[in-house]
Design an enzyme around this catalytic site. Structure first.
Site, short mmCIF file in Angstrom:
data_model
loop_
_atom_site.label_atom_id
_atom_site.label_comp_id
_atom_site.label_asym_id
_atom_site.label_seq_id
_atom_site.Cartn_x
_atom_site.Cartn_y
_atom_site.Cartn_z
N ASP A 125 0.83 -1.20 0.00
CA ASP A 125 0.00 0.00 0.00
C ASP A 125 0.86 1.25 0.00
O ASP A 125 2.03 1.21 0.37
CB ASP A 125 -0.88 0.02 1.26
CG ASP A 125 -2.26 -0.52 0.98
OD1 ASP A 125 -2.50 -0.97 -0.15
OD2 ASP A 125 -3.09 -0.49 1.90
N LYS A 148 -3.30 3.58 -3.46
CA LYS A 148 -4.44 4.28 -4.04
C LYS A 148 -4.16 5.76 -4.28
O LYS A 148 -4.98 6.48 -4.76
CB LYS A 148 -5.65 4.14 -3.12
CG LYS A 148 -6.12 2.70 -3.01
CD LYS A 148 -7.51 2.62 -2.44
CE LYS A 148 -8.02 1.21 -2.43
NZ LYS A 148 -7.23 0.30 -1.60
N MET A 177 -8.25 10.21 8.60
CA MET A 177 -8.83 10.69 7.33
C MET A 177 -9.79 11.86 7.57
O MET A 177 -10.84 11.95 6.94
CB MET A 177 -9.57 9.54 6.60
CG MET A 177 -8.65 8.42 6.19
SD MET A 177 -9.49 6.96 5.57
CE MET A 177 -9.84 6.08 7.09
N1 SAH Z 1 -4.42 1.11 8.72
C1 SAH Z 1 -3.88 2.44 8.94
C2 SAH Z 1 -4.89 3.51 8.63
C3 SAH Z 1 -5.29 3.57 7.17
S1 SAH Z 1 -6.40 4.88 6.82
C4 SAH Z 1 -3.39 2.55 10.40
O1 SAH Z 1 -3.67 1.66 11.20
O2 SAH Z 1 -2.70 3.51 10.72
C5 SAH Z 1 -5.29 6.17 6.34
C6 SAH Z 1 -5.27 7.27 7.39
O3 SAH Z 1 -4.44 6.87 8.47
C7 SAH Z 1 -4.69 8.59 6.93
O4 SAH Z 1 -5.63 9.36 6.23
C8 SAH Z 1 -4.32 9.22 8.25
O5 SAH Z 1 -5.46 9.70 8.92
C9 SAH Z 1 -3.82 8.00 9.02
N2 SAH Z 1 -2.36 7.82 8.92
C10 SAH Z 1 -1.70 6.78 8.41
N3 SAH Z 1 -0.37 6.91 8.56
C11 SAH Z 1 -0.19 8.09 9.20
C12 SAH Z 1 0.96 8.78 9.69
N4 SAH Z 1 2.19 8.32 9.53
N5 SAH Z 1 0.75 9.96 10.33
C13 SAH Z 1 -0.48 10.46 10.51
N6 SAH Z 1 -1.59 9.85 10.08
C14 SAH Z 1 -1.45 8.67 9.44
#
Ligand code: SAH
Length: 251
Positions: A29, A51, A168
């Site tokens: 991803d 995506k 998000m």
């Molecule tokens: N499965 C992932 C989340 C996927 S949805 C998890 O557990 O972290 C994607 C969202 O995750 C982004 O829009 C943001 O809100 C958050 N996100 C993912 N990585 C991030 C990071 N390094 N810093 C801040 N927000 C993050």
């Protein structure tokens, strides 16, 4: 199905490293930091199915078909997802597709962004004085779904003393802010953390009343988590005393 954590490769679990090293095919991803792939075998095939990042999005159905076909060909497939695969990552749907095709699946947890974000600022998600629990909630619903009831959530968060961790939420921040204000005080502390755990991490503090304005003035975008709650009182006070803190907290 392996969680790659929030970005910092040192936050991978030992189990994730072992799975990545044993893969013959990795389906990756776009929120997965490339440094994580250093653990892959030299001859492993790496397929980016993200995506965003400028490329046309890979439809979810295509990713699921690809996982199934690679596994059926006898490949050792690792599906690598940012954070934890079962927190807003559609990991549940992918596991269902694999199981429906009769493919054995192991899920390896990762550190979800919502956990890493506040920790990187040395702020806890719960605290006996300030928060009895945490809600991980998405600012993005699937098309056709009315999405999170922010007003109800605000009332619950207020009454039950909960920290809100919004994934998000950047693009919908104005709407989320005005709905949350119907149940939470305007001076409730807020933090926005972008690229948590990565070298380019940035954050800002705000209040619920200034959330959207702060996102704009600080040019904070995706991927960010927005945290709302009184556990942030100490951080907010520290920022008020020293406005350069947000810049110096990186790394
Ligand atoms: N499965 C992932 C989340 C996927 S949805 C998890 O557990 O972290 C994607 C969202 O995750 C982004 O829009 C943001 O809100 C958050 N996100 C993912 N990585 C991030 C990071 N390094 N810093 C801040 N927000 C993050």
């Amino acid at each position: 199905m392996v969680g790659a954590g929030p970005g910092d490769p040192e936050l991978l679990t030992l189990k994730a490293v072992r799975a990545i090293a044993s893969a013959t095919v990795l389906l990756v991803d776009d929120l997965v930091n490339d440094a994580v792939l250093a653990h892959a075998a030299p001859n492993a095939r790496i397929v980016y199915v993200g995506k965003r990042g400028g490329c046309a999005s890979t439809p979810q159905a295509f990713i699921e078909k690809l996982m199934v076909s690679e596994a059926q060909r006898g490949e050792q497939v690792v599906r690598l997802k940012g954070g934890d695969p079962f927190v807003f990552g559609r990991g549940g749907e992918e596991v269902e597709a694999l199981q429906a095709a009769g493919i054995a699946v192991t899920v390896v947890n990762g550190i979800t962004a919502g956990l890493a974000a506040l920790t990187s600022l040395n702020v806890p998600l719960t605290h006996r004085e300030h928060a009895h629990g945490v809600v991980f909630v998405t600012g993005h619903a699937k098309p056709g779904d009315s999405g999170t009831d922010w007003v109800a959530l605000a009332h619950t968060a207020h009454q039950a003393k909960l920290t809100l961790v919004i994934y998000m939420g950047v693009s919908g921040a104005a709407t989320i802010q005005s709905a949350l204000l119907q149940g939470l005080r305007g001076d409730t502390p807020v933090a926005i953390i972008q690229n948590a755990s990565l070298p380019n991490q940035r954050h800002a503090t705000a209040t619920l009343a200034t959330l959207h304005a702060t996102l704009q003035s600080e040019h904070l975008g995706s991927p960010s988590v927005i945290v709302v709650g009184n556990v942030l009182q100490g951080l907010q006070a520290a920022h008020a005393a020293d406005p350069t803190l947000a810049l110096r907290a990186q790394g």
